[in-house]
Design an enzyme around this catalytic site. Structure first.
Site, PDB file in Angstrom:
ATOM      1  CB  ALA A 179     -18.732  27.625  22.297  1.00 30.36           C
ATOM      2  N   GLY A 187     -16.626  28.060  27.104  1.00 30.30           N
ATOM      3  CA  GLY A 187     -17.561  27.018  27.508  1.00 30.30           C
ATOM      4  C   GLY A 187     -16.883  25.844  28.187  1.00 30.30           C
ATOM      5  CD  GLU A 199     -19.621  29.613  30.279  1.00 39.36           C
ATOM      6  OE1 GLU A 199     -20.508  30.364  30.710  1.00 39.36           O
ATOM      7  OE2 GLU A 199     -19.473  29.373  29.050  1.00 39.36           O
ATOM      8  CD  GLU A 241     -16.617  33.205  27.416  1.00 36.64           C
ATOM      9  OE1 GLU A 241     -16.994  32.062  27.700  1.00 36.64           O
ATOM     10  OE2 GLU A 241     -15.804  33.843  28.137  1.00 36.64           O
TER      11      GLU A 241
END
Length: 258
Positions: free
Chosen positions: A65, A110, A113, A133
């Protein structure tokens, strides 16, 4: 139409490129919004039979991200951010048309993901996967804790998420995170090869496979009941009649999606 992604429709497959190579294709809110629009097109455009999500450039699929957007977020804003990610990635997961992640380079946070929200993953030999993370005092927020556990098992998933370690494409293959590992130059070729094989099958049956497989991991749905209903529904389709007749007549089936 798009600023942060690029799309190309080739042989009934929509190729969706995350197009921020100078930022290692990091997911910001504009990318997420445009990705959602592209997935809507996959749903609605009858010419599209499948999709491939990949990253522009040679270094990254999606390296994570855009952390610069996180610095000013409150608890409530952080939750809202995650909710948006959940909705978009679930929309990918539930798509009745197959969506493959073609992972070229880093798929972290992300990015990992996003890859896991696709129906399956193909990795280039230079791909790297991880949910780091915890290094930021965070946890995966776009469904990663759930999908990673489902794909590779609780023990490995917890180790990967708690250590923040990054694994290679070969390790991801051994752990069941990806289906195939190929040379970087063969990545989209392999995705296309698999999708052309899937395109030859009955589209409604493919959609029902996706629905039933997703139901297996949904605690609110009886997967076996879903399978019974979807199996029965197949008998009301022209494609099932065509498939059975073609099998008996020893000829290739010509499916129409009806």
């Amino acid at each position: 139409m798009y600023h942060t992604i690029k799309t190309e429709l080739t042989d009934n497959t929509l190729f969706i490129y995350i197009n921020r190579p100078d930022k290692l294709n990091a997911l910001n809110q504009e990318v997420m919004s445009e990705l959602a629009l592209a997935i809507d097109e996959v749903y609605s455009n009858k010419e599209i039979k499948s999709a491939v999500i990949t990253g522009k450039g040679e270094k990254a699929f999606v390296a994570g991200a855009d952390i610069s957007e996180f610095l000013t977020l409150s608890t409530e804003q952080g939750t809202d951010l995650a909710k948006k990610g959940h909705v978009i990635f679930k929309h990918i997961e539930d798509c009745p048309k197959p969506i493959i992640a073609a992972v070229n380079g880093f798929a972290l946070g992300g990015g990992c993901e996003l890859a896991m929200a696709c129906h399956f993953r193909i990795a280039a030999t230079n791909a790297k996967f991880g949910q780091p993370e915890v290094n930021l005092g965070l946890i995966p927020g776009y469904g990663g804790t759930q999908r990673l556990t489902a794909l590779i098992g609780k023990g490995k998933a917890m180790e990967l998420m708690m250590t923040g370690d990054i694994i290679t494409a070969e390790e991801a293959l051994q752990w069941g995170l990806v289906n195939h590992v190929v040379a970087p130059g063969d990545l989209l070729l392999k995705a296309t090869e698999l999708l052309q094989k899937i395109h030859a099958k009955a589209p409604l049956a493919i959609a029902r496979v996706i629905k039933c497989a997703n139901a297996a991991l949904d605690k609110d749905i009886d997967g076996y009941e879903t399978e019974l209903n979807e199996f029965g529904a197949c008998f009301g389709t022209k494609d099932m009649q065509e498939g059975a007749e073609a099998f008996i007549q020893k000829r290739p089936a010509q499916f129409t999606g009806n």
